[in-house]
Design a protein around this motif. Sequence first.
Motif, PDB file in Angstrom:
ATOM      1  N   SER A   1       0.364 -20.024  34.607  1.00 60.03           N
ATOM      2  CA  SER A   1       1.093 -18.764  34.769  1.00 60.03           C
ATOM      3  C   SER A   1       1.558 -18.597  36.214  1.00 60.03           C
ATOM      4  N   ALA A   2       0.666 -18.878  37.155  1.00 60.91           N
ATOM      5  CA  ALA A   2       1.010 -18.754  38.572  1.00 60.91           C
ATOM      6  C   ALA A   2       2.022 -19.808  38.989  1.00 60.91           C
ATOM      7  N   LEU A   3       1.915 -21.009  38.414  1.00 57.09           N
ATOM      8  CA  LEU A   3       2.842 -22.086  38.758  1.00 57.09           C
ATOM      9  C   LEU A   3       4.258 -21.769  38.298  1.00 57.09           C
ATOM     10  N   LEU A   4       4.390 -21.267  37.075  1.00 55.88           N
ATOM     11  CA  LEU A   4       5.713 -21.038  36.499  1.00 55.88           C
ATOM     12  C   LEU A   4       6.312 -19.694  36.893  1.00 55.88           C
ATOM     13  N   HIS A   5       5.459 -18.727  37.236  1.00 53.99           N
ATOM     14  CA  HIS A   5       5.956 -17.384  37.552  1.00 53.99           C
ATOM     15  C   HIS A   5       5.292 -16.848  38.814  1.00 53.99           C
ATOM     16  N   PRO A   6       5.577 -17.461  39.959  1.00 50.62           N
ATOM     17  CA  PRO A   6       4.965 -16.980  41.202  1.00 50.62           C
ATOM     18  C   PRO A   6       5.422 -15.577  41.578  1.00 50.62           C
ATOM     19  N   GLU A   7       6.574 -15.147  41.057  1.00 47.82           N
ATOM     20  CA  GLU A   7       7.052 -13.798  41.353  1.00 47.82           C
ATOM     21  C   GLU A   7       6.225 -12.732  40.636  1.00 47.82           C
ATOM     22  N   VAL A   8       5.523 -13.129  39.572  1.00 43.05           N
ATOM     23  CA  VAL A   8       4.685 -12.198  38.818  1.00 43.05           C
ATOM     24  C   VAL A   8       3.225 -12.337  39.228  1.00 43.05           C
ATOM     25  N   PHE A   9       2.748 -13.574  39.272  1.00 35.46           N
ATOM     26  CA  PHE A   9       1.331 -13.829  39.551  1.00 35.46           C
ATOM     27  C   PHE A   9       1.207 -14.283  41.007  1.00 35.46           C
ATOM     28  N   ARG A  10       0.918 -13.318  41.858  1.00 30.45           N
ATOM     29  CA  ARG A  10       0.997 -13.535  43.297  1.00 30.45           C
ATOM     30  C   ARG A  10      -0.295 -14.060  43.906  1.00 30.45           C
ATOM     31  N   ALA A  11      -1.322 -14.170  43.097  1.00 33.54           N
ATOM     32  CA  ALA A  11      -2.581 -14.777  43.525  1.00 33.54           C
ATOM     33  C   ALA A  11      -3.324 -15.207  42.272  1.00 33.54           C
TER      34      ALA A  11
END
Length: 315
Positions: free
Chosen positions: A102-112
């Motif tokens: 999730s963080a890899l594909l959507h860094p704008e959403v999952f910021r940590a």
Amino acid sequence: MEGPAGRLHLVEQGTGPLVLLVHGFPESWYSWRHQLPALAAAGYRAVAVDVRGYGRSSRPAAADAYRMLDLVADNVALVRALGEQSAVVVGHDWGSNIAATSALLHPEVFRAVALLSVPYAPPGGPRPSDVFDQVGGPGQEFYVSYFQAPGRAEAEIEPDVRGWLAGFYAALSADTMPGPGDPEPHFVAPGGRLRDRFPVGRRPAWLTEENLDFYAAEFERTGLTGALNRYRSMDRDWEDLADHRGAPLVQPSLFVGGALDASTTWMSDAIDAFPTTLPGLSGAHLLEGCGHWIQQERPEEVNRLLTDWLATVVV
């Protein structure tokens, strides 16, 4: 709440920045029961979700509905449905992989991102089914390979869900796991069952009758197919994520594992690679004398590590 697969069931406590908690196999939102109040008390909006296929969330029939891209889409949809633009995502076991992707594909959403038990390993390498078919050698079948054929593992588990879960949890808990000279519980002998190597008559200290009752009731109602379909989608993930092979997670990150957990010993090379694969890592903690069910075996330590780390993260 609705996600791409339909209903997503969640449990929420607190207000403040959103922290999304993602469980693994064979678990539930309930696996985060110790973290929800602690995170809420620390000033966060803590949300634990039943991953699709589990609990009160939807259970699509098709095995390919459990590919990683769909589970990531569920997480993004959940954040949006909660009225938030971003979140910290925390995962355990399979949830660690889901959180990392999730963080890899959507860094704008999952910021940590915080990963429990299973360390980050970037996409890539050989096809997973080829790797797991080679694990264990002659006369032993790795549990991931054992889970692949639809209905096979279900036929072992579902006639006695409660007993199977109790044995599986005990096999991977620090105080009840098999000793160094005992048969490895991650493997199946020819013609045998996975549970043949589980501890008998021993329940880990963290697993009360009430806890086991909750987990058993959930899986007795749903069956295990939705949960097992995550394992049956690994080769699809390998194909879907081909463009991200070798990619690091650059967001602020945390890793916490159990020193006695096979996930940390078998994947020690992945932990060693963290300076490259997790350049935003604040700390990698191995809890001595701890097994796989880390946030349930050692809730106070995990809560402290999470809240101390979250205090350094701006979302």
